[in-house]
Design an enzyme around this catalytic site. Structure first.
Site, mmCIF file in Angstrom:
data_model
loop_
_atom_site.group_PDB
_atom_site.id
_atom_site.type_symbol
_atom_site.label_atom_id
_atom_site.label_comp_id
_atom_site.label_asym_id
_atom_site.label_seq_id
_atom_site.Cartn_x
_atom_site.Cartn_y
_atom_site.Cartn_z
ATOM 1 N N HIS A 257 0.934 -1.124 -0.026
ATOM 2 C CA HIS A 257 -0.017 -0.122 -0.001
ATOM 3 C C HIS A 257 0.825 1.277 -0.161
ATOM 4 C CE1 HIS A 257 -3.131 2.782 1.174
ATOM 5 N NE2 HIS A 257 -3.965 1.939 0.672
ATOM 6 N N ASP B 97 -7.932 -5.388 0.011
ATOM 7 C CA ASP B 97 -8.479 -6.286 -0.938
ATOM 8 C C ASP B 97 -7.971 -7.784 -0.757
ATOM 9 O OD1 ASP B 97 -7.565 -3.551 -3.085
ATOM 10 O OD2 ASP B 97 -9.669 -4.343 -2.903
HETATM 11 C C1 SDX Z 1 -6.319 -0.012 -2.920
HETATM 12 O O1 SDX Z 1 -4.450 4.286 -1.991
HETATM 13 C C2 SDX Z 1 -5.219 3.828 -1.506
HETATM 14 O O2 SDX Z 1 -5.849 4.412 -0.494
HETATM 15 C C3 SDX Z 1 -6.057 2.743 -2.353
HETATM 16 C C4 SDX Z 1 -6.945 1.803 -1.506
HETATM 17 C C5 SDX Z 1 -8.257 2.471 -1.260
HETATM 18 O O3 SDX Z 1 -9.003 2.235 -0.091
HETATM 19 O O4 SDX Z 1 -8.711 3.507 -2.051
HETATM 20 O O5 SDX Z 1 -6.534 1.337 -0.278
HETATM 21 C C6 SDX Z 1 -7.568 0.830 -2.213
HETATM 22 O O6 SDX Z 1 -6.056 0.117 -3.996
HETATM 23 C C7 SDX Z 1 -5.209 -1.046 -2.141
HETATM 24 C C8 SDX Z 1 -4.099 -1.520 -3.133
HETATM 25 C C9 SDX Z 1 -4.610 -2.545 -3.878
HETATM 26 N N1 SDX Z 1 -3.648 -3.004 -4.732
HETATM 27 C C10 SDX Z 1 -3.223 -3.977 -4.928
HETATM 28 O O7 SDX Z 1 -3.188 -5.043 -3.531
HETATM 29 C C11 SDX Z 1 -2.124 -4.266 -5.807
HETATM 30 C C12 SDX Z 1 -0.723 -4.948 -5.382
HETATM 31 N N2 SDX Z 1 -0.009 -3.731 -4.645
HETATM 32 C C13 SDX Z 1 0.733 -2.868 -5.544
HETATM 33 O O8 SDX Z 1 0.863 -3.074 -6.759
HETATM 34 C C14 SDX Z 1 1.264 -1.957 -4.719
HETATM 35 O O9 SDX Z 1 1.765 -2.350 -3.480
HETATM 36 C C15 SDX Z 1 0.602 -0.617 -4.605
HETATM 37 C C16 SDX Z 1 0.049 -0.147 -5.738
HETATM 38 C C17 SDX Z 1 -0.653 -0.668 -3.769
HETATM 39 C C18 SDX Z 1 1.314 0.478 -4.077
HETATM 40 O O10 SDX Z 1 2.430 0.758 -4.775
HETATM 41 P P1 SDX Z 1 3.479 1.810 -4.526
HETATM 42 O O11 SDX Z 1 3.461 2.447 -3.051
HETATM 43 O O12 SDX Z 1 3.813 2.720 -5.655
HETATM 44 O O13 SDX Z 1 4.957 1.073 -4.340
HETATM 45 P P2 SDX Z 1 5.689 0.306 -5.545
HETATM 46 O O14 SDX Z 1 5.196 -0.035 -6.460
HETATM 47 O O15 SDX Z 1 6.861 1.449 -5.693
HETATM 48 O O16 SDX Z 1 6.485 -0.687 -4.566
HETATM 49 C C19 SDX Z 1 7.643 -0.643 -3.750
HETATM 50 C C20 SDX Z 1 8.388 -1.932 -3.784
HETATM 51 C C21 SDX Z 1 8.902 -2.331 -5.230
HETATM 52 O O17 SDX Z 1 10.002 -3.105 -5.017
HETATM 53 P P3 SDX Z 1 11.192 -2.495 -5.407
HETATM 54 O O18 SDX Z 1 11.530 -1.485 -6.332
HETATM 55 O O19 SDX Z 1 11.692 -1.544 -3.999
HETATM 56 O O20 SDX Z 1 12.530 -3.543 -5.358
HETATM 57 O O21 SDX Z 1 7.694 -2.835 -3.216
HETATM 58 C C22 SDX Z 1 7.193 -3.751 -4.180
HETATM 59 C C23 SDX Z 1 7.712 -3.349 -5.589
HETATM 60 O O22 SDX Z 1 8.158 -4.039 -6.595
HETATM 61 N N3 SDX Z 1 5.660 -4.289 -4.177
HETATM 62 C C24 SDX Z 1 5.310 -5.666 -4.349
HETATM 63 C C25 SDX Z 1 3.981 -5.527 -3.999
HETATM 64 N N4 SDX Z 1 3.678 -4.143 -3.865
HETATM 65 C C26 SDX Z 1 4.851 -3.343 -3.907
HETATM 66 N N5 SDX Z 1 6.170 -6.423 -4.609
HETATM 67 C C27 SDX Z 1 5.229 -7.703 -4.756
HETATM 68 N N6 SDX Z 1 4.002 -7.787 -4.521
HETATM 69 C C28 SDX Z 1 3.166 -6.603 -4.321
HETATM 70 N N7 SDX Z 1 1.955 -6.313 -4.003
#
Ligand code: SDX
Length: 435
Positions: free
Chosen positions: A311, A369
């Site tokens: 998140h 989720d």
């Molecule tokens: C919702 O914003 C809100 O409040 C949203 C929400 C709401 O109520 O409105 O809470 C609802 O959208 C919840 C989130 C649902 N999405 C997911 O579950 C999809 C999977 N999660 C992600 O794709 C990710 O975690 C996000 C999009 C939620 C957040 O992404 P960020 O903050 O941009 O973080 P990032 O992509 O820069 O990740 C940081 C690191 C990366 O690795 P490095 O580059 O440091 O090596 O963490 C890793 C990412 O690759 N990472 C994950 C991951 N999420 C982040 N690796 C594996 N699995 C994951 N789910």
């Protein structure tokens, strides 16, 4: 609101400029940089807005480190335990929990607006039966602005109020219609003697052929799911509604933009993606394959993500995920599905991830989720409807945030700038001279 402290920017050859620092009631202070470009000719650069406050708000506060979520100051755990969804809607819209009389009046108003114009059903016929419900919903919500010309003046408090009521009241009807259309079944009209959520369940699963028996477990669980999804500060879809609404467009068009944004798998579409991920894992061998799957997720070249994890704000357990997991236990127990293999797989996967340094180092925890799909599947909700139900619940948050923006004296049309790295000015070569 400035509290006197300043932030100093040193730039260029020995220049410096001061900016006021603004303090909220809780949470990070903000540096007010509204004069930055005018005074320095420079922009800030913050793709994804990781360090940017887009507005002042009094609606929802999240402490990502503590895993805390407050709607108008009330902890989500207490609202989920003591209130129902329409009470929560009243709170988000008006800022205070309703008295019994206020709640009764609010419920009556919402109930009286649950029907949609009969013409709405003709939009449906343009869609294929197998269209994704979110595609249908995006169209239907936008189309609502074609029916309410009597109240589209966003500067009129009455028009804003009636539009909010219409959106909150009609979303369940539209979501249920999109489901019935996909089945080829007749639409079920709302019934005014049912509660908001019971009405939705009946419109989803009832048929004209017999009286539909409401399952209180399903209604109670869904009502809690609605509360948990109602608002969440300036998330992507809420920011979309605010930016879209900042042009002065009507609230139906702005909320339709929010529906479109929520559909994305990185946002509200994650619940559907998460359940599909768990079902695929189940088919590929379940718990015995967890190590292989987690290794793939950790491989930056795989592009695989653990859906329902991570998140932008929560760097601790999403409090909604905890409540959703509790709801899983309750619902699966009450429905005699304690041994649901998907729930067991999800908990095993959560345990593996939370013990793995990759997730611990990046502070990746289950978000709202992760478990919501398991609960909804147990309630009989088809996977393709998960994000439509998220849209139904988030409509109150979107419209409360839209109203707050429209009535904010500082509100202006949103128009971000950019760091330009493309071609500078050059002359066109006529095509007959181009090689
Ligand atoms: C919702 O914003 C809100 O409040 C949203 C929400 C709401 O109520 O409105 O809470 C609802 O959208 C919840 C989130 C649902 N999405 C997911 O579950 C999809 C999977 N999660 C992600 O794709 C990710 O975690 C996000 C999009 C939620 C957040 O992404 P960020 O903050 O941009 O973080 P990032 O992509 O820069 O990740 C940081 C690191 C990366 O690795 P490095 O580059 O440091 O090596 O963490 C890793 C990412 O690759 N990472 C994950 C991951 N999420 C982040 N690796 C594996 N699995 C994951 N789910």
């Amino acid at each position: 609101m400035s509290n006197g402290t300043k932030a100093v920017l040193n730039y260029g050859d020995g220049k410096s400029i001061e900016f006021p620092v603004m303090k909220g009631t809780v949470g990070p202070d903000v540096v007010d940089i509204r004069t930055l470009y005018g005074k320095t000719g420079m922009f800030t650069y913050d793709p994804g807005f990781l360090s940017t406050a887009s507005c002042q708000s009094r609606i929802t506060y999240i402490d990502g480190d503590k895993g805390e979520l407050l709607y108008r100051g009330y902890p989500i755990e207490q609202l989920a335990a003591h209130c129902d969804f329409l009470e929560t809607c009243y709170l988000l819209l008006k800022g205070e929990l309703p008295t019994p009389a206020q709640k009764a009046a609010f419920v009556d108003t919402v109930t009286k607006h649950t029907m949609v114009n009969e013409q709405m059903q003709f939009f449906m016929r343009g869609f294929r039966r197998d269209a994704h419900p979110m595609a249908v919903l995006t169209g239907l919500v936008g189309a609502m602005s074609a029916f309410y010309h009597d109240a589209l003046d966003i500067n009129d408090p009455h028009d804003r109020e009636i539009s909010a009521m219409r959106l909150i009241a009609k979303m369940p009807t539209l979501v249920a219609m999109s489901y019935k259309y996909s089945l080829g079944q007749p639409y079920i009209y709302p019934k005014n003697d049912l509660s908001y959520t019971a009405n939705f369940v009946r419109m989803m699963f009832g048929t004209p052929c017999e009286e539909y028996k409401i399952n209180d477990t399903v209604v109670r669980a869904l009502d809690r799911i609605f509360i948990l999804h109602a608002d969440h500060e300036q998330n992507a879809s809420t920011s979309t509604v605010r930016l879209c609404g900042s042009s002065g467009t009507n609230p139906f068009a702005a909320v339709a933009a929010g529906v479109a944004c929520l559909w994305g798998p990185a946002h509200g579409g994650a619940n559907e993606a998460c359940l599909n991920m768990l079902q695929q894992l189940q088919q590929q061998g379940g718990v015995s394959k967890l190590g292989e799957f987690v290794a793939k997720v950790k491989d930056p070249n795989s592009g695989a993500r653990l859906m329902g994890f991570g998140h932008r704000v929560y760097k601790n357990y999403d409090p909604r995920a905890k409540l959703m997991r509790e709801t899983c236990y309750e619902v699966l127990g009450e429905l005699g599905l304690e041994d649901d293999p998907l729930f067991k797989l999800a908990m095993a996967l959560e345990k593996v991830a939370l013990e793995d340094d990759y997730f611990v180092k990046r502070k990746l925890y289950p978000n709202v989720d992760y478990y919501s799909g398991i609960v909804q599947k147990a309630l009989g909700i088809p996977v393709a409807m998960f994000t439509g139900i998220f849209s139904l619940a988030r409509t109150v948050g979107w419209i409360a945030q839209w109203q707050e923006m429209i009535t904010d004296p500082e509100y202006k049309i949103g128009r971000p700038r950019q760091l330009f790295s493309g071609a500078t000015s050059r002359n066109v070569m006529p095509i007959d001279k181009r090689k």
